[in-house]
Design an enzyme around this catalytic site. Structure first.
Site, PDB file in Angstrom:
ATOM      1  N   HIS A 182       5.571  -1.094   5.515  1.00  0.00           N
ATOM      2  CA  HIS A 182       6.480   0.071   5.336  1.00  0.00           C
ATOM      3  C   HIS A 182       6.056   1.272   5.966  1.00  0.00           C
ATOM      4  O   HIS A 182       6.700   2.381   5.665  1.00  0.00           O
ATOM      5  CB  HIS A 182       6.701   0.446   3.661  1.00  0.00           C
ATOM      6  CG  HIS A 182       7.235  -0.723   3.065  1.00  0.00           C
ATOM      7  ND1 HIS A 182       6.860  -0.773   1.549  1.00  0.00           N
ATOM      8  CD2 HIS A 182       7.821  -1.805   3.186  1.00  0.00           C
ATOM      9  CE1 HIS A 182       7.717  -1.998   1.100  1.00  0.00           C
ATOM     10  NE2 HIS A 182       8.245  -2.483   2.177  1.00  0.00           N
ATOM     11  N   CYS A 241      17.097   8.433  22.166  1.00  0.00           N
ATOM     12  CA  CYS A 241      17.731   9.217  23.020  1.00  0.00           C
ATOM     13  C   CYS A 241      17.836   8.768  24.486  1.00  0.00           C
ATOM     14  O   CYS A 241      16.810   8.533  24.984  1.00  0.00           O
ATOM     15  CB  CYS A 241      17.012  10.666  23.073  1.00  0.00           C
ATOM     16  SG  CYS A 241      17.909  11.799  24.190  1.00  0.00           S
ATOM     17  N   CYS A 252      13.615  17.916  19.347  1.00  0.00           N
ATOM     18  CA  CYS A 252      13.327  17.902  20.502  1.00  0.00           C
ATOM     19  C   CYS A 252      14.001  19.213  21.411  1.00  0.00           C
ATOM     20  O   CYS A 252      15.160  19.670  21.246  1.00  0.00           O
ATOM     21  CB  CYS A 252      14.117  16.753  21.325  1.00  0.00           C
ATOM     22  SG  CYS A 252      14.001  16.470  23.035  1.00  0.00           S
ATOM     23  N   ARG A 310       3.880  15.355   0.349  1.00  0.00           N
ATOM     24  CA  ARG A 310       2.924  14.219   0.079  1.00  0.00           C
ATOM     25  C   ARG A 310       1.745  13.981   1.098  1.00  0.00           C
ATOM     26  O   ARG A 310       0.897  13.530   0.868  1.00  0.00           O
ATOM     27  CB  ARG A 310       4.076  12.867   0.351  1.00  0.00           C
ATOM     28  CG  ARG A 310       4.906  12.640  -0.722  1.00  0.00           C
ATOM     29  CD  ARG A 310       6.086  11.583  -0.451  1.00  0.00           C
ATOM     30  NE  ARG A 310       5.144  10.296  -0.759  1.00  0.00           N
ATOM     31  CZ  ARG A 310       5.780   9.184  -0.310  1.00  0.00           C
ATOM     32  NH1 ARG A 310       7.066   9.274   0.226  1.00  0.00           N
ATOM     33  NH2 ARG A 310       5.195   8.184  -0.425  1.00  0.00           N
ATOM     34  N   PRO A 358      -3.026  -4.303 -13.884  1.00  0.00           N
ATOM     35  CA  PRO A 358      -3.265  -4.346 -15.095  1.00  0.00           C
ATOM     36  C   PRO A 358      -2.129  -4.601 -16.124  1.00  0.00           C
ATOM     37  O   PRO A 358      -2.326  -4.742 -17.257  1.00  0.00           O
ATOM     38  CB  PRO A 358      -3.758  -2.655 -15.295  1.00  0.00           C
ATOM     39  CG  PRO A 358      -3.124  -2.135 -14.073  1.00  0.00           C
ATOM     40  CD  PRO A 358      -3.303  -3.414 -13.201  1.00  0.00           C
ATOM     41  N   GLU A 359      -0.961  -4.680 -15.305  1.00  0.00           N
ATOM     42  CA  GLU A 359       0.193  -4.972 -16.131  1.00  0.00           C
ATOM     43  C   GLU A 359       1.012  -6.207 -15.451  1.00  0.00           C
ATOM     44  O   GLU A 359       0.603  -6.773 -14.374  1.00  0.00           O
ATOM     45  CB  GLU A 359       1.314  -3.843 -15.877  1.00  0.00           C
ATOM     46  CG  GLU A 359       0.528  -2.378 -16.268  1.00  0.00           C
ATOM     47  CD  GLU A 359       0.665  -2.165 -17.834  1.00  0.00           C
ATOM     48  OE1 GLU A 359      -0.342  -1.498 -18.410  1.00  0.00           O
ATOM     49  OE2 GLU A 359       1.068  -2.963 -18.714  1.00  0.00           O
ATOM     50  N   SER A 406       4.218  -4.132  -8.105  1.00  0.00           N
ATOM     51  CA  SER A 406       5.244  -4.714  -9.092  1.00  0.00           C
ATOM     52  C   SER A 406       5.907  -5.844  -8.444  1.00  0.00           C
ATOM     53  O   SER A 406       6.504  -6.669  -9.289  1.00  0.00           O
ATOM     54  CB  SER A 406       6.234  -3.593  -9.379  1.00  0.00           C
ATOM     55  OG  SER A 406       6.970  -3.262  -8.306  1.00  0.00           O
ATOM     56  N   CYS A 443      12.880  11.162  24.206  1.00  0.00           N
ATOM     57  CA  CYS A 443      12.541  12.580  24.033  1.00  0.00           C
ATOM     58  C   CYS A 443      10.806  12.616  24.030  1.00  0.00           C
ATOM     59  O   CYS A 443      10.387  11.501  23.852  1.00  0.00           O
ATOM     60  CB  CYS A 443      12.754  12.975  22.545  1.00  0.00           C
ATOM     61  SG  CYS A 443      14.677  13.029  22.289  1.00  0.00           S
TER      62      CYS A 443
HETATM   63  P1  OAD Z   1       5.207   0.069  -7.929  1.00  0.00           P
HETATM   64  O1  OAD Z   1       5.097   1.643  -8.477  1.00  0.00           O
HETATM   65  O2  OAD Z   1       6.750  -0.740  -7.846  1.00  0.00           O
HETATM   66  O3  OAD Z   1       4.132  -0.649  -8.796  1.00  0.00           O
HETATM   67  C1  OAD Z   1       2.708  -0.370  -8.713  1.00  0.00           C
HETATM   68  C2  OAD Z   1       1.917  -1.361  -9.299  1.00  0.00           C
HETATM   69  O4  OAD Z   1       0.762  -1.197  -9.519  1.00  0.00           O
HETATM   70  C3  OAD Z   1       2.568  -1.798 -10.817  1.00  0.00           C
HETATM   71  O5  OAD Z   1       2.511  -3.214 -10.784  1.00  0.00           O
HETATM   72  C4  OAD Z   1       1.304  -1.261 -11.681  1.00  0.00           C
HETATM   73  O6  OAD Z   1       1.040  -2.166 -12.823  1.00  0.00           O
HETATM   74  C5  OAD Z   1       0.193  -1.465 -10.704  1.00  0.00           C
HETATM   75  N1  OAD Z   1      -1.080  -0.442 -10.983  1.00  0.00           N
HETATM   76  C6  OAD Z   1      -1.224   0.508 -11.679  1.00  0.00           C
HETATM   77  N2  OAD Z   1      -2.181   1.035 -11.361  1.00  0.00           N
HETATM   78  C7  OAD Z   1      -3.012   0.147 -11.157  1.00  0.00           C
HETATM   79  C8  OAD Z   1      -4.482  -0.117 -10.533  1.00  0.00           C
HETATM   80  N3  OAD Z   1      -5.397   0.963 -10.992  1.00  0.00           N
HETATM   81  N4  OAD Z   1      -4.925  -1.344  -9.990  1.00  0.00           N
HETATM   82  C9  OAD Z   1      -4.075  -2.152  -9.674  1.00  0.00           C
HETATM   83  N5  OAD Z   1      -2.683  -2.052 -10.054  1.00  0.00           N
HETATM   84  C10 OAD Z   1      -2.302  -1.151 -10.522  1.00  0.00           C
HETATM   85  O7  OAD Z   1       4.806   0.135  -6.228  1.00  0.00           O
HETATM   86  P2  OAD Z   1       4.753  -1.074  -5.194  1.00  0.00           P
HETATM   87  O8  OAD Z   1       4.937  -2.362  -6.014  1.00  0.00           O
HETATM   88  O9  OAD Z   1       3.792  -0.798  -4.365  1.00  0.00           O
HETATM   89  O10 OAD Z   1       9.039   0.620  -0.538  1.00  0.00           O
HETATM   90  O11 OAD Z   1       6.293  -0.765  -4.778  1.00  0.00           O
HETATM   91  C11 OAD Z   1       6.695  -1.480  -3.457  1.00  0.00           C
HETATM   92  C12 OAD Z   1       7.606  -0.708  -2.862  1.00  0.00           C
HETATM   93  O12 OAD Z   1       8.677  -0.198  -3.686  1.00  0.00           O
HETATM   94  C13 OAD Z   1       7.088   0.270  -2.092  1.00  0.00           C
HETATM   95  O13 OAD Z   1       6.282   0.236  -0.987  1.00  0.00           O
HETATM   96  C14 OAD Z   1       8.297   1.236  -1.740  1.00  0.00           C
HETATM   97  C15 OAD Z   1       9.102   1.003  -3.066  1.00  0.00           C
HETATM   98  O14 OAD Z   1      10.507   0.998  -2.722  1.00  0.00           O
HETATM   99  C16 OAD Z   1       9.178   1.647   0.353  1.00  0.00           C
HETATM  100  O15 OAD Z   1       9.057   2.804   0.550  1.00  0.00           O
HETATM  101  C17 OAD Z   1      10.095   0.956   1.309  1.00  0.00           C
END
Ligand code: OAD
Length: 257
Positions: A126, A138, A163, A76, A230-231, A205, A150
């Site tokens: 996060h 440690c 380490c 990544r 957008p959703e 989301s 460490c």
């Molecule tokens: P998600 O993948 O759950 O949601 C991504 C959101 O971005 C969705 O609502 C899409 O509709 C929206 N989206 C997609 N394209 C877009 C665009 N061009 N402009 C604006 N919005 C767009 O990702 P997150 O909500 O970030 O936590 O997820 C929250 C957390 O869930 C992450 O940080 C992660 C995961 O568990 C950890 O890693 C602790």
């Protein structure tokens, strides 16, 4: 939403931005989508298509399969190394530069793109994909020449590095499922949420707490809440206004003077 309705919503949101002396912005993976970064709930691809993030992004997964998890993050990181911030990231950074101290940026993203765009004081709830930390505290100072902890410079290269003195492993500096969020960032985010006059919830989301709870806190404290996505999202019912659009297209319009 048809274009006319969307445009009228944008004009009202722009007025709210102009009127607010304190703005809190909560972003999620969607703001990086137009930089080509898959959102968190996009399907996993390539080598990792057989794994769900929940099977990789946990302390248990790392302890059971350190090399698999380390390699997933290494891939990544490599993919992100050349990724550039998009117009949405830039709009947020430029607004902050024009209006110091008016905008607090809170992000769930670990991709570092807000920081790369020039945003400052980013509250990374996060963590950050490009930072490492030791897996275990440690306390065996005898192994470290009397020093507690460490020394990262003593890490022996590997997948993951460890380490040289005590064998402790380095792990990515991100929050894994089931882990606590960094308290200083979360406290600052909560303070920003309850003291802002406007909260913009962009590209998330709204599925994960405590981050998503910040929108509820802002609403209860009397702030106007705008969702840009957008959703439909799980935070739409907390919003006074939902803008159906993408962040790279709408944030420049929303935040432009
Ligand atoms: P998600 O993948 O759950 O949601 C991504 C959101 O971005 C969705 O609502 C899409 O509709 C929206 N989206 C997609 N394209 C877009 C665009 N061009 N402009 C604006 N919005 C767009 O990702 P997150 O909500 O970030 O936590 O997820 C929250 C957390 O869930 C992450 O940080 C992660 C995961 O568990 C950890 O890693 C602790």
């Amino acid at each position: 939403m048809n274009d006319a309705a969307a445009w009228s919503g944008l004009e009202e949101a722009r007025r709210w931005v102009r009127e607010a002396t304190r703005i809190a912005v909560l972003t999620g993976a969607g703001v990086s989508a137009e930089s080509g970064v898959p959102t968190f709930r996009d399907a996993q691809t390539g080598l990792w298509a057989n794994f769900r993030p929940e099977e990789l992004a946990t302390p248990e997964a790392f302890r059971a399969h350190p090399q698999r998890v380390w390699d997933w993050y290494a891939e990544r990181r490599a993919r992100l190394a050349d990724v550039q911030p998009n117009a949405g990231h830039v709009a947020l950074a430029e607004f902050q530069a024009r209006h110091p101290d008016r905008l607090t940026l809170i992000t769930q993203n670990v991709d570092g793109l807000h920081q790369k765009a020039g945003s400052t004081g980013v509250l990374a709830l996060h963590g950050n994909l490009f930072e490492d930390r030791w897996l275990d505290p440690c306390l065996n100072s005898a192994l470290h020449g009397g020093r507690l902890g460490c020394d990262p410079t003593s890490a022996v290269a590997g997948s993951p590095p460890r380490c040289a003195d005590c064998g402790n492993l380095l792990r990515p500096g991100v929050v894994w499922f089931g882990e606590m969020l960094p308290m200083d960032a979360l406290d600052a985010a909560e303070r920003a949420a309850v003291s802002c006059e406007l909260m913009l919830v962009v590209g998330t989301s709204g599925a994960v707490y405590p981050a998503a709870g910040l929108a509820h806190r802002a609403r209860r404290a009397g702030a106007r809440v705008v969702v840009l996505n957008p959703e439909p999202t799980e935070l739409d019912d907390v919003a006074h206004l939902c803008l159906r659009g993408t962040s790279a297209r709408w944030l420049p319009a929303l935040l432009g003077d």
